[in-house]
Design a protein around this motif. Structure first.
Motif, short mmCIF file in Angstrom:
data_model
loop_
_atom_site.label_atom_id
_atom_site.label_comp_id
_atom_site.label_asym_id
_atom_site.label_seq_id
_atom_site.Cartn_x
_atom_site.Cartn_y
_atom_site.Cartn_z
N VAL A 68 38.27 44.03 51.42
CA VAL A 68 39.25 44.77 50.61
C VAL A 68 38.56 45.78 49.70
CG1 VAL A 68 40.92 42.89 50.69
CG2 VAL A 68 39.32 43.05 48.75
N GLY A 69 37.23 45.88 49.79
CA GLY A 69 36.52 46.91 49.02
C GLY A 69 35.81 46.41 47.79
N ILE A 70 35.62 45.09 47.66
CA ILE A 70 34.92 44.54 46.50
C ILE A 70 33.53 44.10 46.92
CG2 ILE A 70 34.91 42.72 44.74
CD1 ILE A 70 37.96 42.58 45.04
N LYS A 71 32.53 44.64 46.27
CA LYS A 71 31.15 44.31 46.59
C LYS A 71 30.65 43.19 45.67
CE LYS A 71 31.12 47.72 49.51
NZ LYS A 71 31.20 47.43 50.97
N VAL A 72 29.93 42.24 46.26
CA VAL A 72 29.32 41.19 45.45
C VAL A 72 27.84 41.10 45.77
CG1 VAL A 72 31.45 39.84 45.30
CG2 VAL A 72 29.79 39.34 47.10
N GLU A 73 27.09 40.63 44.80
CA GLU A 73 25.67 40.36 44.98
C GLU A 73 25.49 38.85 44.99
OE1 GLU A 73 21.40 40.77 42.59
OE2 GLU A 73 23.26 41.53 41.69
N SER B 88 40.18 49.47 37.21
CA SER B 88 39.06 50.27 36.73
C SER B 88 37.80 50.07 37.58
CB SER B 88 38.74 49.87 35.28
OG SER B 88 38.43 48.48 35.19
N TYR B 89 37.92 49.34 38.67
CA TYR B 89 36.75 49.01 39.50
C TYR B 89 36.14 50.28 40.09
CZ TYR B 89 33.90 46.75 43.08
OH TYR B 89 32.85 46.34 43.88
N ASP B 90 34.80 50.41 39.95
CA ASP B 90 34.13 51.62 40.41
C ASP B 90 33.15 51.37 41.54
OD1 ASP B 90 32.12 50.26 39.15
OD2 ASP B 90 31.71 51.78 37.62
N GLY B 91 33.28 50.20 42.19
CA GLY B 91 32.42 49.91 43.33
C GLY B 91 31.14 49.17 43.00
N GLU B 92 30.96 48.82 41.74
CA GLU B 92 29.73 48.09 41.36
C GLU B 92 29.69 46.71 42.01
OE1 GLU B 92 29.87 46.11 37.25
OE2 GLU B 92 31.41 47.67 37.07
N ALA B 93 28.50 46.24 42.29
CA ALA B 93 28.34 44.90 42.87
C ALA B 93 28.50 43.85 41.78
CB ALA B 93 26.97 44.78 43.53
N ILE B 94 29.39 42.91 42.01
CA ILE B 94 29.66 41.84 41.05
C ILE B 94 28.75 40.66 41.38
CG2 ILE B 94 31.40 40.24 40.17
CD1 ILE B 94 33.53 42.29 41.08
N PRO B 95 27.96 40.17 40.45
CA PRO B 95 27.11 39.00 40.73
C PRO B 95 27.97 37.80 41.13
CG PRO B 95 26.45 40.05 38.67
CD PRO B 95 27.75 40.68 39.07
N PHE B 96 27.55 37.09 42.16
CA PHE B 96 28.24 35.89 42.63
C PHE B 96 27.19 34.79 42.76
CE2 PHE B 96 30.87 34.06 46.45
CZ PHE B 96 31.07 32.90 45.73
N GLU B 97 27.19 33.86 41.79
CA GLU B 97 26.17 32.83 41.71
C GLU B 97 26.69 31.50 42.29
OE1 GLU B 97 23.81 33.52 37.72
OE2 GLU B 97 25.92 34.04 37.43
N TYR B 98 25.81 30.81 43.00
CA TYR B 98 26.19 29.55 43.63
C TYR B 98 24.94 28.72 43.87
CZ TYR B 98 24.42 31.75 47.89
OH TYR B 98 23.62 32.37 48.81
N ALA B 99 25.14 27.42 44.06
CA ALA B 99 24.01 26.53 44.37
C ALA B 99 23.82 26.46 45.87
CB ALA B 99 24.27 25.14 43.81
N THR B 100 22.59 26.51 46.29
CA THR B 100 22.30 26.44 47.73
C THR B 100 22.23 25.00 48.21
OG1 THR B 100 19.95 26.57 47.21
CG2 THR B 100 21.07 28.63 47.74
N ASP B 101 22.27 24.04 47.30
CA ASP B 101 22.31 22.63 47.64
C ASP B 101 23.08 21.91 46.55
OD1 ASP B 101 20.67 22.67 45.44
OD2 ASP B 101 19.00 21.59 46.37
N GLY B 102 23.34 20.64 46.75
CA GLY B 102 23.89 19.86 45.65
C GLY B 102 25.33 19.47 45.78
#
Length: 507
Positions: A380-385, A347-361
């Motif tokens: 492969v066509g998956i967008k992340v933010e 059902s993926y429609d191209g929306e950007a999926i949030p991808f959260e991570y720590a920049t340190d630690g």
């Protein structure tokens, strides 16, 4: 388990430490006595007071494993061995465990350690609602000393890995802990371990000294200092300069030790870096999208390119050296074409999926890893933010508010070297378990009722269910790399903790 960060130690502070060390050597030059002092560059310190019955951070265990004894211990390879306990047995359904103790263990105040102290330590944990250690042993109903050298643990449900829990519960003297109370005990702790307490300066250092009367033999180390050095460059330079003896370094720092005079000690860790998924929100509600993400990532190339080969690609929720890793289980592997096909059916429609991570630690080169993962998904066509933040903020979202927005980069390393703890958190109601699947919950409960090959088979089934649904996506098991002074002989442990009674010094 979550870890914490503290402020960096300034370069001037390291220079001062180095100067003091040189002065001490000079002052002793007129004497034949040689002081064997060891300084560990600790990444962080416990946020809470270091009470071994309450505080359970990885940083805290560095203190506890040296100041206190436990019933059992892990050797450098993560295998359970006797410590205060000489043997242990269970009843048929793993609901009752009997441990037999040594009779020659003495606390630092000269009083003998008995089964009553063991029972008190465990029961005190149970009675302390905010104890991190209590979270390890929710199945424990009671601990009872049946004589001076026998402790019986009664559990509320079957739990075959109970001995692994006993590696992490420190034994304190009942009389002292009761008299001082938790707050007072932290200021004047008494254990039975290879080192005795000297001082603690918040944000700076935790100091111990060798216990000449230790039942396991006096350590060669005279003074042991855990110095908090959060900045990785400061840790590296500290070992090179000689103000630190051992310090964890990041993968991209290993080459900097060539020709420096310091040595490198490395071993595969007990942790797994993984992508968590909030499978209840947005595009990730669709299992086809989650499976496409899993197939899209070339883990071997990720390790080689982003980490310089300082890791091992891993498809399971636990490291290969942790009990519960299913050696014969076969993961789907890297398959970008299959990922594209799944995505087309989803059902993926191209929306950007949030991808959260720590920049340190907690995860070295985390930004590079996140960017590499984003590149694989984009292919492969998956967008992340990409949403970077400090480690404290990410840890609070994962373990405090439990409200991750989509994908998130996380890590888990079980102190007990057993898969039960991470499996519970990932698949049986823990903070990383957004799916709340009855199927995975049942498998987590089942593995506690069996042992040996039967237990490994249950974990293999659990991994297969995870691969089919991509509730979380394991990426790799990192190497742990340390800069080490050439004047000492020390072997890193697979669990990343510092147990230093066996350190020796060059003549």
């Amino acid at each position: 388990m979550p870890d914490n960060r503290t402020r960096p130690v300034a370069a001037a502070g390291l220079a001062l430490v180095a100067g003091l060390a040189l002065s001490a050597c000079s002052a002793a030059s007129g004497s034949t006595a040689v002081s064997h002092d060891l300084v560990i560059g600790a990444v962080t310190e416990p946020e809470r007071q270091p009470d071994p019955l309450v505080e359970g951070s990885l940083a805290g265990f560095n203190y506890y494993y040296n100041l206190y004894d436990q019933l059992t211990t892990l050797n450098a390879d993560g295998e359970i061995e006797p410590s205060v306990a000489t043997e242990w047995t269970s009843n048929e359904d793993f609901t009752e465990w009997t441990f037999t103790l040594r009779d020659d263990v003495v606390f630092h105040d000269g009083e003998p350690l008995t089964a009553a102290d063991v029972a008190f330590s465990y029961n005190q944990v149970l009675a302390t609602e905010d104890s991190d250690i209590r979270g390890y042993m929710g199945m424990l109903e009671s601990a009872e000393a049946t004589d001076d050298t026998t402790v019986v643990f009664t559990l509320s449900s079957p739990f075959s890995p109970w001995p692994s829990i006993t590696t992490s519960v420190s034994i304190v003297p009942e009389a002292v802990y009761t008299e001082l109370g938790p707050d007072g005990f932290v200021e004047a702790p008494v254990g039975s371990g290879p080192f005795t307490y000297v001082s603690w300066t918040r944000g700076v250092e935790y100091v111990l000294e060798g216990n000449d009367d230790y039942w396991g033999g006096a350590p060669e180390v005279d003074t042991l200092t855990f110095q908090t050095v959060a900045d990785e460059e400061a840790r590296l330079n500290g070992v090179i300069a000689g103000s630190l003896d051992v310090a964890l370094v990041s993968p991209n720092q290993v080459s900097a030790l060539d020709g420096s005079g310091a040595e490198v000690a490395s071993r595969e860790s007990n942790g797994v870096i993984f992508l968590g998924t909030n499978s209840t929100k947005g595009a990730l509600k669709d299992p086809l999208v989650r499976r496409a993400i899993s197939l899209a990532i070339d883990k071997d190339e990720l390790v080689a390119q982003a980490l310089g080969g300082r890791a091992v690609a891993n498809d399971q929720p636990v490291a290969p050296n942790v009990t519960g890793y299913a050696a014969d289980a076969q993961a789907p592997g890297f398959d970008p074409e299959a990922a594209k096909e799944l995505l087309a059916q989803s059902s993926y429609d191209g929306e950007a999926i949030p991808f959260e991570y720590a920049t340190d630690g907690r995860i070295p080169l985390s930004s590079e890893v996140a960017q590499a993962v984003a590149g694989y998904l984009d292919a492969v066509g998956i967008k992340v933010e990409l949403v970077g933040m400090d480690q404290a903020s990410l840890s609070n979202k994962i373990y405090g508010t439990v409200n991750m927005d989509g994908l998130f980069l996380n890590t888990w390393a079980p102190t007990t070297m057993d898969a039960d703890m991470p499996a519970t958190n990932f698949f049986a109601g823990g903070q990383n378990d957004y799916a709340a699947s009855p199927e995975t919950q049942a498998l987590v409960e089942e593995q506690r009722t069996v042992d040996g090959a039967e237990r490994e088979a249950v974990f293999a089934e659990l991994s297969q269910v995870n691969w089919d649904n991509a509730y979380l996506i394991p990426l790799y098991t990192p190497m742990a790399d340390y800069a080490v002074s050439p004047d000492i002989t020390w072997e890193p442990r697979v669990d990343g903790e510092y147990v230093l009674k066996d350190v020796t010094f060059a003549p």
